[in-house]
Design a protein around this motif. Structure first.
Motif, PDB file in Angstrom:
ATOM      1  N   LYS A 114       0.825  -1.205   0.000  1.00 28.80           N
ATOM      2  CA  LYS A 114       0.000   0.000   0.000  1.00 28.80           C
ATOM      3  C   LYS A 114       0.865   1.263   0.000  1.00 28.80           C
ATOM      4  O   LYS A 114       1.889   1.341   0.679  1.00 28.80           O
ATOM      5  CB  LYS A 114      -0.934   0.014   1.205  1.00 28.80           C
ATOM      6  N   VAL A 115       0.430   2.254  -0.772  1.00 25.25           N
ATOM      7  CA  VAL A 115       1.031   3.581  -0.776  1.00 25.25           C
ATOM      8  C   VAL A 115       0.039   4.557  -0.166  1.00 25.25           C
ATOM      9  O   VAL A 115      -1.119   4.634  -0.605  1.00 25.25           O
ATOM     10  CB  VAL A 115       1.388   4.040  -2.206  1.00 25.25           C
ATOM     11  N   SER A 116       0.482   5.291   0.850  1.00 24.41           N
ATOM     12  CA  SER A 116      -0.356   6.314   1.484  1.00 24.41           C
ATOM     13  C   SER A 116       0.067   7.684   0.964  1.00 24.41           C
ATOM     14  O   SER A 116       1.211   8.097   1.146  1.00 24.41           O
ATOM     15  CB  SER A 116      -0.209   6.270   3.001  1.00 24.41           C
ATOM     16  N   ILE A 117      -0.857   8.367   0.304  1.00 19.62           N
ATOM     17  CA  ILE A 117      -0.579   9.707  -0.230  1.00 19.62           C
ATOM     18  C   ILE A 117      -1.133  10.730   0.755  1.00 19.62           C
ATOM     19  O   ILE A 117      -2.336  10.759   1.027  1.00 19.62           O
ATOM     20  CB  ILE A 117      -1.198   9.890  -1.623  1.00 19.62           C
ATOM     21  N   ILE A 118      -0.229  11.550   1.312  1.00 19.32           N
ATOM     22  CA  ILE A 118      -0.598  12.524   2.339  1.00 19.32           C
ATOM     23  C   ILE A 118      -0.593  13.917   1.718  1.00 19.32           C
ATOM     24  O   ILE A 118       0.435  14.382   1.207  1.00 19.32           O
ATOM     25  CB  ILE A 118       0.401  12.488   3.521  1.00 19.32           C
ATOM     26  N   ILE A 119      -1.732  14.585   1.780  1.00 22.45           N
ATOM     27  CA  ILE A 119      -1.848  15.932   1.206  1.00 22.45           C
ATOM     28  C   ILE A 119      -2.208  16.908   2.318  1.00 22.45           C
ATOM     29  O   ILE A 119      -3.326  16.897   2.832  1.00 22.45           O
ATOM     30  CB  ILE A 119      -2.924  15.974   0.099  1.00 22.45           C
ATOM     31  N   ALA A 120      -1.239  17.732   2.713  1.00 20.32           N
ATOM     32  CA  ALA A 120      -1.487  18.780   3.700  1.00 20.32           C
ATOM     33  C   ALA A 120      -2.028  20.003   2.961  1.00 20.32           C
ATOM     34  O   ALA A 120      -1.439  20.467   1.987  1.00 20.32           O
ATOM     35  CB  ALA A 120      -0.205  19.131   4.441  1.00 20.32           C
ATOM     36  N   CYS A 121      -3.149  20.528   3.434  1.00 26.00           N
ATOM     37  CA  CYS A 121      -3.829  21.609   2.714  1.00 26.00           C
ATOM     38  C   CYS A 121      -4.082  22.805   3.627  1.00 26.00           C
ATOM     39  O   CYS A 121      -4.630  22.653   4.723  1.00 26.00           O
ATOM     40  CB  CYS A 121      -5.159  21.099   2.149  1.00 26.00           C
TER      41      CYS A 121
ATOM     42  N   ILE B 181      -5.648   7.838   0.225  1.00 22.19           N
ATOM     43  CA  ILE B 181      -5.407   9.276   0.152  1.00 22.19           C
ATOM     44  C   ILE B 181      -5.902   9.919   1.440  1.00 22.19           C
ATOM     45  O   ILE B 181      -7.085   9.832   1.784  1.00 22.19           O
ATOM     46  CB  ILE B 181      -6.137   9.903  -1.056  1.00 22.19           C
ATOM     47  N   ILE B 182      -4.976  10.549   2.163  1.00 21.67           N
ATOM     48  CA  ILE B 182      -5.303  11.220   3.414  1.00 21.67           C
ATOM     49  C   ILE B 182      -5.034  12.712   3.239  1.00 21.67           C
ATOM     50  O   ILE B 182      -3.913  13.124   2.959  1.00 21.67           O
ATOM     51  CB  ILE B 182      -4.458  10.663   4.579  1.00 21.67           C
ATOM     52  N   VAL B 183      -6.077  13.508   3.371  1.00 25.14           N
ATOM     53  CA  VAL B 183      -5.952  14.962   3.269  1.00 25.14           C
ATOM     54  C   VAL B 183      -6.042  15.550   4.671  1.00 25.14           C
ATOM     55  O   VAL B 183      -6.948  15.212   5.437  1.00 25.14           O
ATOM     56  CB  VAL B 183      -7.050  15.564   2.363  1.00 25.14           C
ATOM     57  N   VAL B 184      -5.098  16.431   4.995  1.00 28.48           N
ATOM     58  CA  VAL B 184      -5.098  17.095   6.302  1.00 28.48           C
ATOM     59  C   VAL B 184      -5.413  18.569   6.094  1.00 28.48           C
ATOM     60  O   VAL B 184      -4.637  19.300   5.476  1.00 28.48           O
ATOM     61  CB  VAL B 184      -3.736  16.942   7.009  1.00 28.48           C
ATOM     62  N   ASP B 185      -6.553  19.001   6.596  1.00 30.15           N
ATOM     63  CA  ASP B 185      -6.952  20.411   6.532  1.00 30.15           C
ATOM     64  C   ASP B 185      -6.289  21.133   7.700  1.00 30.15           C
ATOM     65  O   ASP B 185      -6.687  20.980   8.853  1.00 30.15           O
ATOM     66  CB  ASP B 185      -8.474  20.515   6.616  1.00 30.15           C
ATOM     67  N   ASP B 186      -5.278  21.930   7.383  1.00 26.94           N
ATOM     68  CA  ASP B 186      -4.489  22.609   8.416  1.00 26.94           C
ATOM     69  C   ASP B 186      -5.085  23.984   8.743  1.00 26.94           C
ATOM     70  O   ASP B 186      -4.433  25.014   8.605  1.00 26.94           O
ATOM     71  CB  ASP B 186      -3.035  22.742   7.939  1.00 26.94           C
ATOM     72  N   GLY B 187      -6.345  23.979   9.170  1.00 31.48           N
ATOM     73  CA  GLY B 187      -6.997  25.225   9.574  1.00 31.48           C
ATOM     74  C   GLY B 187      -7.310  26.151   8.423  1.00 31.48           C
ATOM     75  O   GLY B 187      -7.123  27.372   8.521  1.00 31.48           O
TER      76      GLY B 187
END
Length: 278
Positions: free
Chosen positions: A5-12, A36-42
């Motif tokens: 598995k490849v985990s794609i991390i997108i900080a936004c 696909i993991i998206v992190v909403d950084d506020g």
């Protein structure tokens, strides 16, 4: 066939206009086993509305108060289940075959710790240039980042290093410092000889804002890895003197310009007159 598995991390953070293109480049990867993991950084309300719209297409959407890219990335990776991690900034995007080609390289050589590629650097007018990172072992990373900020690495290496630096104020250099951490134990960064990444050049971006702070941030990295730089003291000394020479060259080049000499000649009598009234 079993695919790791490849985990794609997108900080936004406030990227309402670009986050969909970034997520779509992750969704369109030819590699068959990704999350696909998206992190909403506020982010602001406009960005949150876009994230809510695309949430059904991704694996996980995490929301946090604004804490910066390093913390956002680390928090995303903590939720990841992949053997490989691919970081992707929310205003950039990969070509569809990157994950497939990157995983293949990892499987061919266990000494590879990082996989990167050539990058198409572009702005609103189109392509600006093609950036080719150097890659290589730790020596290639001592005095500058030889990989893209968005690249693939192993989850085990992230766990072994403790992740991205969260306490030191090295905003903009956190990728470079993280790669130093990974490569201190050996191995190297491999560069795929293809343009598989698209890097957006933006006014007011972190890269442009910290340009005048480069040496201060480099000093913090040296202090954190003191033993490493002490053992390479001669190379450090050479690098610092080369930086000084380049700065002096640029300064002399500017003062030798005709416009500078004319301006100096014009201002000289004005300064003299001004001094009479002091």
């Amino acid at each position: 066939m079993i695919y790791s598995k490849v985990s794609i991390i997108i900080a936004c953070y406030n990227d309402a206009h670009y986050i969909e293109q970034s997520v779509n480049s992750a969704l369109n990867q030819t590699y068959p086993n990704i999350e696909i993991i998206v992190v909403d950084d506020g982010s602001n309300a406009e960005t949150k509305a876009v994230l809510k719209k695309i949430e059904p297409q991704i694996t996980k959407l995490l929301t946090q108060e604004n804490q910066g890219q390093s913390i956002a990335r680390n928090n995303g990776i903590r939720f990841a289940k992949g053997d490989y991690i691919l970081n992707l900034d929310s205003d950039d995007f990969f070509e569809p075959s990157f994950c497939e080609k990157a995983v293949k390289k990892f499987q061919e050589d266990d000494k590879i710790k990082i996989v990167t590629c050539h990058a198409n650097r572009f702005n609103e007018k189109g392509t600006v240039d093609v950036f080719v990172p150097n890659g290589g072992d730790l020596n290639n990373f001592l005095f500058g980042n030889s990989s893209l900020g968005s690249c693939m690495f192993k989850m085990l290496d992230w766990e072994g290093t403790g992740g991205y630096e969260e306490k030191l104020p090295i905003l903009g250099f956190e990728d470079w410092e993280f790669y130093i951490q990974i490569l201190k134990s050996g191995g190297y960064a491999y560069v795929i000889n293809e343009i598989l990444f698209n890097y957006r050049l933006r006014e007011g971006s972190t890269t442009s804002r910290i340009r005048h702070e480069r040496l201060d941030k480099f000093k913090l990295i040296i202090k954190k890895h003191r033993d490493l730089y002490v053992s390479n003291f001669d190379l450090l000394l050479e690098d610092l003197f080369n930086r000084i020479k380049r700065e002096e060259f640029e300064k002399n080049k500017n003062t030798d310009r005709l416009e500078f000499r004319i301006g100096k000649a014009v201002l000289k009598p004005l300064r003299y007159i001004k001094s009479l009234f002091k």
